[in-house]
Write an enzyme that holds these catalytic residues in place. Structure first.
Site, mmCIF file in Angstrom:
data_model
loop_
_atom_site.group_PDB
_atom_site.id
_atom_site.type_symbol
_atom_site.label_atom_id
_atom_site.label_comp_id
_atom_site.label_asym_id
_atom_site.label_seq_id
_atom_site.Cartn_x
_atom_site.Cartn_y
_atom_site.Cartn_z
ATOM 1 N N VAL A 1 0.824 -1.212 0.000
ATOM 2 C CA VAL A 1 0.000 0.000 0.000
ATOM 3 C C VAL A 1 0.858 1.260 0.000
ATOM 4 O O VAL A 1 2.007 1.255 0.463
ATOM 5 C CB VAL A 1 -0.975 0.041 1.208
ATOM 6 C CG1 VAL A 1 -1.916 -1.145 1.170
ATOM 7 C CG2 VAL A 1 -0.235 0.095 2.521
ATOM 8 N N ASP A 2 0.279 2.328 -0.546
ATOM 9 C CA ASP A 2 0.930 3.645 -0.558
ATOM 10 C C ASP A 2 0.275 4.610 0.421
ATOM 11 O O ASP A 2 0.898 5.584 0.844
ATOM 12 C CB ASP A 2 0.847 4.268 -1.966
ATOM 13 C CG ASP A 2 1.449 3.382 -3.028
ATOM 14 O OD1 ASP A 2 2.559 2.863 -2.805
ATOM 15 O OD2 ASP A 2 0.801 3.186 -4.077
ATOM 16 N N THR A 3 -0.993 4.338 0.766
ATOM 17 C CA THR A 3 -1.763 5.261 1.589
ATOM 18 C C THR A 3 -2.526 4.507 2.673
ATOM 19 O O THR A 3 -3.193 3.511 2.389
ATOM 20 C CB THR A 3 -2.773 6.046 0.708
ATOM 21 O OG1 THR A 3 -2.071 6.744 -0.319
ATOM 22 C CG2 THR A 3 -3.570 7.034 1.554
#
EC number: 3.1.3.18
Length: 303
Positions: free
Chosen positions: A18-20
């Site tokens: 995930v990035d966020t």
């Protein structure tokens, strides 16, 4: 697949995918006016690894500006207004993207946060805390007047809910042609204080459903309305996001509806026994005791 208890191995897999991270607030970041232990260090650590941090709350009492002030008062000064997505903001944005006429007014059963977000979006709101002390009286040959130019009623968490507000909102929805009935959320309860749960916006919305015989447009979680704004802001796919929350029927369902990964924490509404109950149909990808477990697992060797 049954939810997995977060471990050093499963956390690494989640974190790398995930990035966020999307965080609920009540019962996840704080309880009432008390910050949950370890939250500040965990948020700093996540940011230091290059991840985005966003806060998505169903509590409509405050505006984004007011929530930023609350974060600062709790020592989380790094949180900016642009990282906060509240259901009060979502209600105003729903009207904006659907070209709600500027000559129409919005009646609010809720807090100052909704009124402020409406004003920022260019709409005229009335009601809210100002109507908290007003009384509706049954008198012969006495007509309860309401503004015929109200084109939407927004219902959110309102600690000063009363019969006057319900009558005003009901008349607008039932008698003003085309009047919208919007709910910020339908949470049954919430951690308004650190020691116990309190009735949530869901009971105010239910009262209006009963009197209007209408179902509302829900703009908060689990509706994915706010997700459109999040995707536009961060330019990433929802599959690269993880929703972290304490409620199965709002936070986790919101993440699932939007295609996010999901992580349940047990510091709020949902207990481990609730999660593992055989009749429970909403299962997160992962669960853990508290947000600060992320810090501990980040420092642990994978197993």
């Amino acid at each position: 697949m049954a939810p997995q208890l977060l471990s050093s191995r499963t956390f690494k897999s989640l974190f790398d995918s995930v990035d966020t991270f999307l965080f609920d607030c009540d019962g996840v970041i704080w309880k009432g006016e008390t910050l949950i232990d370890g939250v500040s260090q965990t948020l700093d650590l996540i940011r230091s690894k290059g991840k985005n941090v966003v806060f998505v709350t169903n509590n409509s009492v405050k505006s984004r500006r007011q929530y930023a002030e609350k974060f600062r008062s709790l020592g989380l000064s790094s949180v900016t207004q642009d990282e906060i997505f509240s259901s009060s903001f979502a209600a105003a944005m729903y009207l904006k993207v659907n070209n709600f006429p500027k000559d129409k007014k919005v009646y609010v059963i809720g807090g100052e946060g909704v009124l402020e977000e409406l004003q920022i979006a260019g709409f005229s709101g009335l009601g809210g805390p100002e109507d908290g002390e007003k009384k509706a009286q049954w008198k012969s040959n006495c007509l309860f007047e309401h503004d015929k130019s109200v084109g939407a009623v927004v219902v959110g968490l309102d600690p000063n809910i009363n019969y006057y507000k319900l009558q005003y909102g009901t008349l607008c929805v039932r008698e003003n042609p085309g009047c919208l009935f919007i709910a910020t959320n339908r949470d049954a309860v919430g951690h308004m204080t650190d020691l116990q749960e309190w009735p949530g916006a869901g009971c105010m919305v239910a009262a209006m459903c009963g009197s209007t015989e209408r179902e509302p447009i829900v703009v908060g979680k689990p509706s994915t309305f706010m997700m459109d704004f999040l995707l536009q802001k961060f330019g990433t796919d929802s599959s690269r996001m993880c929703m972290v929350g304490d409620r199965l029927d709002t936070d986790i369902l919101f993440g699932q509806n939007a295609g996010c990964k999901t992580l349940l924490v047990l510091t709020g509404v949902t207990s481990e026994s609730d999660l593992l109950e055989k009749d429970n149909k909403i299962e997160p990808d992962y669960y853990t005791r508290t947000v600060s477990d992320i810090t501990k697992l980040m420092d642990s060797p994978s197993k």
